[in-house]
Design an enzyme around this catalytic site. Structure first.
Site, PDB file in Angstrom:
ATOM      1  N   GLN A   1     -21.056  29.922  23.274  1.00  0.00           N
ATOM      2  CA  GLN A   1     -19.654  30.259  22.838  1.00  0.00           C
ATOM      3  C   GLN A   1     -18.789  28.923  22.260  1.00  0.00           C
ATOM      4  OE1 GLN A   1     -17.685  32.560  25.738  1.00  0.00           O
ATOM      5  NE2 GLN A   1     -19.286  34.073  25.625  1.00  0.00           N
TER       6      GLN A   1
ATOM      7  N   GLU B   1      -4.357   7.975  -1.658  1.00  0.00           N
ATOM      8  CA  GLU B   1      -3.169   8.847  -2.494  1.00  0.00           C
ATOM      9  C   GLU B   1      -2.212   9.351  -1.710  1.00  0.00           C
ATOM     10  OE1 GLU B   1      -2.836   9.801  -5.288  1.00  0.00           O
ATOM     11  OE2 GLU B   1      -4.648   9.312  -6.380  1.00  0.00           O
TER      12      GLU B   1
ATOM     13  N   GLY C   1       0.690  -1.136  -0.115  1.00  0.00           N
ATOM     14  CA  GLY C   1       0.099  -0.010  -0.037  1.00  0.00           C
ATOM     15  C   GLY C   1       0.877   1.226  -0.076  1.00  0.00           C
TER      16      GLY C   1
HETATM   17  P1  TGC Z   1      11.679   6.850  -3.612  1.00  0.00           P
HETATM   18  O1  TGC Z   1      12.953   6.058  -3.867  1.00  0.00           O
HETATM   19  O2  TGC Z   1      11.274   8.000  -2.638  1.00  0.00           O
HETATM   20  O3  TGC Z   1      11.136   7.366  -5.197  1.00  0.00           O
HETATM   21  C1  TGC Z   1      11.511   6.575  -6.155  1.00  0.00           C
HETATM   22  C2  TGC Z   1      11.440   7.831  -7.340  1.00  0.00           C
HETATM   23  O4  TGC Z   1      10.398   8.562  -7.585  1.00  0.00           O
HETATM   24  C3  TGC Z   1      10.723   9.974  -7.075  1.00  0.00           C
HETATM   25  N1  TGC Z   1       9.695  10.661  -6.521  1.00  0.00           N
HETATM   26  C4  TGC Z   1       8.607  11.298  -7.115  1.00  0.00           C
HETATM   27  N2  TGC Z   1       8.491  11.707  -8.023  1.00  0.00           N
HETATM   28  C5  TGC Z   1       7.524  12.244  -8.565  1.00  0.00           C
HETATM   29  N3  TGC Z   1       6.403  12.521  -7.637  1.00  0.00           N
HETATM   30  C6  TGC Z   1       6.659  12.269  -6.456  1.00  0.00           C
HETATM   31  N4  TGC Z   1       5.750  12.301  -5.533  1.00  0.00           N
HETATM   32  C7  TGC Z   1       7.803  11.317  -6.009  1.00  0.00           C
HETATM   33  N5  TGC Z   1       8.026  10.717  -4.863  1.00  0.00           N
HETATM   34  C8  TGC Z   1       9.416  10.179  -5.103  1.00  0.00           C
HETATM   35  C9  TGC Z   1      11.991   9.646  -6.455  1.00  0.00           C
HETATM   36  O5  TGC Z   1      12.668  10.953  -6.448  1.00  0.00           O
HETATM   37  C10 TGC Z   1      12.572   8.887  -6.929  1.00  0.00           C
HETATM   38  O6  TGC Z   1      13.293   8.924  -8.316  1.00  0.00           O
HETATM   39  P2  TGC Z   1      14.625   8.353  -8.739  1.00  0.00           P
HETATM   40  O7  TGC Z   1      14.936   9.293  -9.874  1.00  0.00           O
HETATM   41  O8  TGC Z   1      15.666   8.615  -7.933  1.00  0.00           O
HETATM   42  O9  TGC Z   1      14.217   7.080  -9.151  1.00  0.00           O
HETATM   43  O10 TGC Z   1      10.511   5.856  -3.463  1.00  0.00           O
HETATM   44  P3  TGC Z   1      10.040   4.998  -2.354  1.00  0.00           P
HETATM   45  O11 TGC Z   1      10.217   3.453  -2.629  1.00  0.00           O
HETATM   46  O12 TGC Z   1      11.117   5.196  -1.065  1.00  0.00           O
HETATM   47  O13 TGC Z   1       8.738   5.485  -1.898  1.00  0.00           O
HETATM   48  C11 TGC Z   1       8.410   6.783  -1.573  1.00  0.00           C
HETATM   49  C12 TGC Z   1       7.083   7.089  -1.102  1.00  0.00           C
HETATM   50  C13 TGC Z   1       6.778   6.377   0.101  1.00  0.00           C
HETATM   51  C14 TGC Z   1       7.063   8.592  -0.810  1.00  0.00           C
HETATM   52  C15 TGC Z   1       5.970   6.553  -2.137  1.00  0.00           C
HETATM   53  O14 TGC Z   1       6.235   5.188  -2.427  1.00  0.00           O
HETATM   54  C16 TGC Z   1       4.704   7.070  -1.864  1.00  0.00           C
HETATM   55  O15 TGC Z   1       4.105   8.172  -2.153  1.00  0.00           O
HETATM   56  N6  TGC Z   1       3.739   6.127  -1.125  1.00  0.00           N
HETATM   57  C17 TGC Z   1       2.269   6.147  -1.114  1.00  0.00           C
HETATM   58  C18 TGC Z   1       1.598   5.369  -2.095  1.00  0.00           C
HETATM   59  C19 TGC Z   1       0.327   6.225  -2.562  1.00  0.00           C
HETATM   60  O16 TGC Z   1       0.130   7.162  -2.482  1.00  0.00           O
HETATM   61  N7  TGC Z   1      -0.638   5.345  -3.176  1.00  0.00           N
HETATM   62  C20 TGC Z   1      -1.668   5.948  -3.883  1.00  0.00           C
HETATM   63  C21 TGC Z   1      -2.191   4.835  -4.920  1.00  0.00           C
HETATM   64  S1  TGC Z   1      -3.379   5.442  -5.990  1.00  0.00           S
HETATM   65  C22 TGC Z   1      -4.846   5.835  -5.091  1.00  0.00           C
HETATM   66  O17 TGC Z   1      -4.944   5.809  -3.931  1.00  0.00           O
HETATM   67  C23 TGC Z   1      -6.016   6.452  -5.944  1.00  0.00           C
HETATM   68  S2  TGC Z   1      -6.962   6.969  -4.914  1.00  0.00           S
HETATM   69  C24 TGC Z   1      -8.062   7.227  -6.181  1.00  0.00           C
HETATM   70  C25 TGC Z   1      -9.367   7.930  -5.938  1.00  0.00           C
HETATM   71  O18 TGC Z   1      -9.483   9.326  -5.683  1.00  0.00           O
HETATM   72  O19 TGC Z   1     -10.281   7.697  -5.923  1.00  0.00           O
HETATM   73  P1  FAD Z   2      -0.812   0.676   4.940  1.00  0.00           P
HETATM   74  O1  FAD Z   2       0.266   1.047   4.042  1.00  0.00           O
HETATM   75  O2  FAD Z   2      -0.653  -0.638   5.424  1.00  0.00           O
HETATM   76  O3  FAD Z   2      -0.404   1.756   6.270  1.00  0.00           O
HETATM   77  C1  FAD Z   2      -1.241   1.284   7.329  1.00  0.00           C
HETATM   78  C2  FAD Z   2      -0.831   2.148   8.426  1.00  0.00           C
HETATM   79  O4  FAD Z   2       0.453   2.315   8.672  1.00  0.00           O
HETATM   80  C3  FAD Z   2      -1.259   3.702   7.958  1.00  0.00           C
HETATM   81  O5  FAD Z   2      -1.540   4.727   8.985  1.00  0.00           O
HETATM   82  C4  FAD Z   2      -0.073   4.328   7.223  1.00  0.00           C
HETATM   83  O6  FAD Z   2      -0.010   5.634   7.415  1.00  0.00           O
HETATM   84  C5  FAD Z   2       1.192   3.570   8.276  1.00  0.00           C
HETATM   85  N1  FAD Z   2       2.300   3.356   7.675  1.00  0.00           N
HETATM   86  C6  FAD Z   2       2.864   2.826   6.495  1.00  0.00           C
HETATM   87  N2  FAD Z   2       4.012   2.965   6.477  1.00  0.00           N
HETATM   88  C7  FAD Z   2       4.433   3.953   7.263  1.00  0.00           C
HETATM   89  C8  FAD Z   2       5.850   4.429   7.389  1.00  0.00           C
HETATM   90  N3  FAD Z   2       6.720   4.280   6.688  1.00  0.00           N
HETATM   91  N4  FAD Z   2       6.032   5.283   8.524  1.00  0.00           N
HETATM   92  C9  FAD Z   2       5.041   5.610   9.437  1.00  0.00           C
HETATM   93  N5  FAD Z   2       3.589   5.157   9.140  1.00  0.00           N
HETATM   94  C10 FAD Z   2       3.466   4.267   8.153  1.00  0.00           C
HETATM   95  N6  FAD Z   2      -4.860   2.437  -4.909  1.00  0.00           N
HETATM   96  C11 FAD Z   2      -4.751   2.392  -6.311  1.00  0.00           C
HETATM   97  O7  FAD Z   2      -3.825   2.091  -6.722  1.00  0.00           O
HETATM   98  N7  FAD Z   2      -5.636   2.872  -6.851  1.00  0.00           N
HETATM   99  C12 FAD Z   2      -6.929   3.317  -6.802  1.00  0.00           C
HETATM  100  O8  FAD Z   2      -7.605   3.601  -7.510  1.00  0.00           O
HETATM  101  C13 FAD Z   2      -7.047   3.197  -5.293  1.00  0.00           C
HETATM  102  N8  FAD Z   2      -8.548   3.842  -4.732  1.00  0.00           N
HETATM  103  C14 FAD Z   2      -8.641   3.514  -3.540  1.00  0.00           C
HETATM  104  C15 FAD Z   2     -10.185   3.808  -3.140  1.00  0.00           C
HETATM  105  C16 FAD Z   2     -10.338   3.861  -1.780  1.00  0.00           C
HETATM  106  C17 FAD Z   2     -11.883   3.762  -1.294  1.00  0.00           C
HETATM  107  C18 FAD Z   2      -9.288   3.498  -0.915  1.00  0.00           C
HETATM  108  C19 FAD Z   2      -9.533   3.225   0.812  1.00  0.00           C
HETATM  109  C20 FAD Z   2      -8.072   3.224  -1.161  1.00  0.00           C
HETATM  110  C21 FAD Z   2      -7.798   3.130  -2.430  1.00  0.00           C
HETATM  111  N9  FAD Z   2      -6.518   2.802  -3.049  1.00  0.00           N
HETATM  112  C22 FAD Z   2      -6.302   2.936  -4.303  1.00  0.00           C
HETATM  113  C23 FAD Z   2      -5.384   2.432  -2.104  1.00  0.00           C
HETATM  114  C24 FAD Z   2      -4.641   3.608  -1.210  1.00  0.00           C
HETATM  115  O9  FAD Z   2      -3.686   4.185  -1.931  1.00  0.00           O
HETATM  116  C25 FAD Z   2      -3.976   2.611  -0.108  1.00  0.00           C
HETATM  117  O10 FAD Z   2      -4.944   2.365   0.602  1.00  0.00           O
HETATM  118  C26 FAD Z   2      -3.070   3.590   0.700  1.00  0.00           C
HETATM  119  O11 FAD Z   2      -1.870   3.847  -0.046  1.00  0.00           O
HETATM  120  C27 FAD Z   2      -2.328   2.950   2.033  1.00  0.00           C
HETATM  121  O12 FAD Z   2      -2.129   1.727   1.762  1.00  0.00           O
HETATM  122  P2  FAD Z   2      -2.756   0.573   2.839  1.00  0.00           P
HETATM  123  O13 FAD Z   2      -4.097   0.899   2.871  1.00  0.00           O
HETATM  124  O14 FAD Z   2      -2.001  -0.621   2.415  1.00  0.00           O
HETATM  125  O15 FAD Z   2      -2.096   1.010   4.286  1.00  0.00           O
END
Ligand code: TGC
Ligand code: FAD
Length: 405
Positions: free
Chosen positions: A293, A377, A150
């Site tokens: 308040q 996200e 995740g």
């Molecule tokens: P790390 O080694 O830090 O980074 C790998 C490469 O990526 C670059 N980078 C970025 N570039 C652009 N934008 C960013 N935000 C970037 N963050 C990192 C970085 O400079 C590096 O580049 P290079 O050239 O050196 O290779 O990677 P890491 O494995 O340590 O992970 C970093 C971390 C934890 C910040 C990243 O994995 C992260 O953001 N994790 C969160 C995962 C997440 O947000 N998942 C979302 C899934 S999609 C979703 O939730 C859709 S919801 C949809 C809806 O609205 O319904």
């Molecule tokens: P985990 O990563 O297991 O985290 C669990 C807890 O541990 C969290 O509180 C987190 O903050 C904490 N934690 C984890 N790592 C650390 C750390 N290094 N330091 C401190 N705390 C930490 N994903 C997609 O790819 N595409 C989509 O379209 C999409 N849609 C979504 C829609 C919904 C309704 C939801 C709920 C999720 C969706 N997601 C999607 C997934 C979403 O991006 C993940 O749920 C999210 O990135 C967190 O991952 P996880 O749920 O596995 O939590």
């Protein structure tokens, strides 16, 4: 006691929150058009779909076909309208006033599907997909998260291997918005060289199936699915050539996180409006609760935080238009504004007393939905660490057992 029509107080609070003088006529027009659509087409549907756990896709598609919102910052030749990033942000704010599921649809379609095709795709891929995604004929989804992967997407287990001139994709993706209704899925996996690679998997391809996540108590009015990719054969034409490396996937997230920052303001505005309205209508101890308040403190907090969050959005919107945005600033805005909206939803619920937990009062839906928005996200914690890393140069993500240290 229920607020059917907002009293004058609500209108004057909206006026005080206004940033109209800092918007262009086009941006104000986008705001007005989306606001009307939300009032007329979305708000009347929300309670029913939240109750049933369904999403009206026919109305969702109209965000593209009627309002032209999907991918609206892209050039016209690909179905966009080249509007400003601020206008796109405002559309997110207005939609999330209606409910987070609507903004989610816009975020996924625009930031997570059209953006990677536009940014990383071939001309052929752009021509094939973008116009249909823009007008809502096609829906897309973005598969990064897996059950075991995740916050740490680099640990993904989905694999892409070469098979003659084709590629075979194997893996699963969890929690994917619109997964079961998508015509095209942007799927991320590791190739034989170990690099993260984005590919397009199409609905109906052999071995590609999706089922919806059941028992969701948040974002109920939004489709969330589990994707299974079992030996799915895709032609080379479905590989996004520029989508190589984890950074390519993370750049898509920046687009969606930007929209969420604005969207959160819309949800908070909705909750504030309901809370103000309710507090002026509800009487206890011989007076409206708004006269106490303690209740005023909550309203004042919400009002100030919404104002600040909106200004933050405007600032990052203008920066994005002029120079592009450092990803830590996007994280800062997502983290700040979603936490703010989550707190506004809780305070609004609190001001409603027992009625705040009833499905008859809409603040409950926003409160439940904001839990997903706080998590997806990038969780609040992850954004804290992204900002921390940008400020100190020290990454604090990895645990002692992580061999990638
Ligand atoms: P790390 O080694 O830090 O980074 C790998 C490469 O990526 C670059 N980078 C970025 N570039 C652009 N934008 C960013 N935000 C970037 N963050 C990192 C970085 O400079 C590096 O580049 P290079 O050239 O050196 O290779 O990677 P890491 O494995 O340590 O992970 C970093 C971390 C934890 C910040 C990243 O994995 C992260 O953001 N994790 C969160 C995962 C997440 O947000 N998942 C979302 C899934 S999609 C979703 O939730 C859709 S919801 C949809 C809806 O609205 O319904
Ligand atoms: P985990 O990563 O297991 O985290 C669990 C807890 O541990 C969290 O509180 C987190 O903050 C904490 N934690 C984890 N790592 C650390 C750390 N290094 N330091 C401190 N705390 C930490 N994903 C997609 O790819 N595409 C989509 O379209 C999409 N849609 C979504 C829609 C919904 C309704 C939801 C709920 C999720 C969706 N997601 C999607 C997934 C979403 O991006 C993940 O749920 C999210 O990135 C967190 O991952 P996880 O749920 O596995 O939590």
């Amino acid at each position: 006691m229920k607020c059917v029509r907002p009293p004058e107080a609500v209108a004057s609070a909206e006026e005080l929150l206004s940033i109209d003088d800092m918007l262009s006529p086009d941006e104000r027009m986008v705001r007005d058009v989306v606001r009307r659509f939300v009032e007329k087409e979305i708000l009347p549907l929300e309670a029913e779909h939240f109750d049933k756990g369904t999403f009206p896709l026919d109305v969702g598609r109209r965000l593209g076909s009627e309002l032209g919102l999907f991918g609206c910052t892209l050039p016209e030749e690909y179905g966009g309208s080249g509007v400003s990033h601020t206008a796109y942000g405002i559309a997110n704010e207005e939609l999330e006033f209606g409910g987070s599921g609507w903004r989610s649809l816009l975020s996924v379609q625009s930031g997570l599907v059209m953006y990677p095709i536009f940014q990383y795709g071939t001309e052929e891929q752009k021509r094939k997909w973008l116009p249909g995604l823009a007008d809502g004929r096609f829906l897309g989804c973005f598969g990064l998260t897996e059950s075991g992967s995740g916050s740490d997407p680099a640990s993904m287990r989905t694999r892409i291997k070469k098979a003659g001139s084709d590629f075979i994709v194997n893996g699963t993706k969890a929690w994917i918005t619109n997964g079961s209704v998508a015509d095209v899925a942007v799927v991320w996996g590791r190739d034989e060289e170990g690099s993260v690679q984005g590919v397009l998997v199409e609905k109906g391809m052999k071995g590609f199936t999706a089922r919806n996540e059941e028992h969701k108590y948040s974002l109920r009015a939004s489709v969330t699915s589990y994707l299974m990719l079992d030996e799915v054969r895709i032609p080379e034409a479905n590989v996004l050539p520029g989508a190589r490396g984890l950074g390519a996937a993370l750049r898509c997230l920046n687009q969606a996180r930007y929209g969420i920052s604005w969207g959160a303001v819309g949800s908070a505005r909705f909750c504030f409006k309901e809370a103000l309205c309710y507090s002026l209508s509800r009487e206890q101890f011989g007076a409206p609760i708004a006269s106490f308040q303690l209740q005023q403190e909550k309203l004042a907090w919400m009002f100030s935080e919404i104002f600040k969050a909106r200004l933050l959005c405007l600032r990052i919107g203008r920066l994005k238009e002029k120079f592009g945005l450092h990803h830590a600033l996007v994280s800062m805005a997502k983290r700040n504004n979603v936490a703010m909206a989550r707190e506004c939803a809780r305070l609004a619920r609190e001001i409603h007393g027992a009625y705040g937990i009833s499905g008859d009062y809409p603040v409950w839906r926003h409160m439940a939905d904001m839990e997903s928005v706080y998590t997806y996200e990038g969780t609040h914690d992850i954004h804290t660490l992204i900002i921390g890393e940008a400020l100190t140069g020290i990454s604090a993500f990895r645990g002692a057992g992580d061999e990638r240290q």
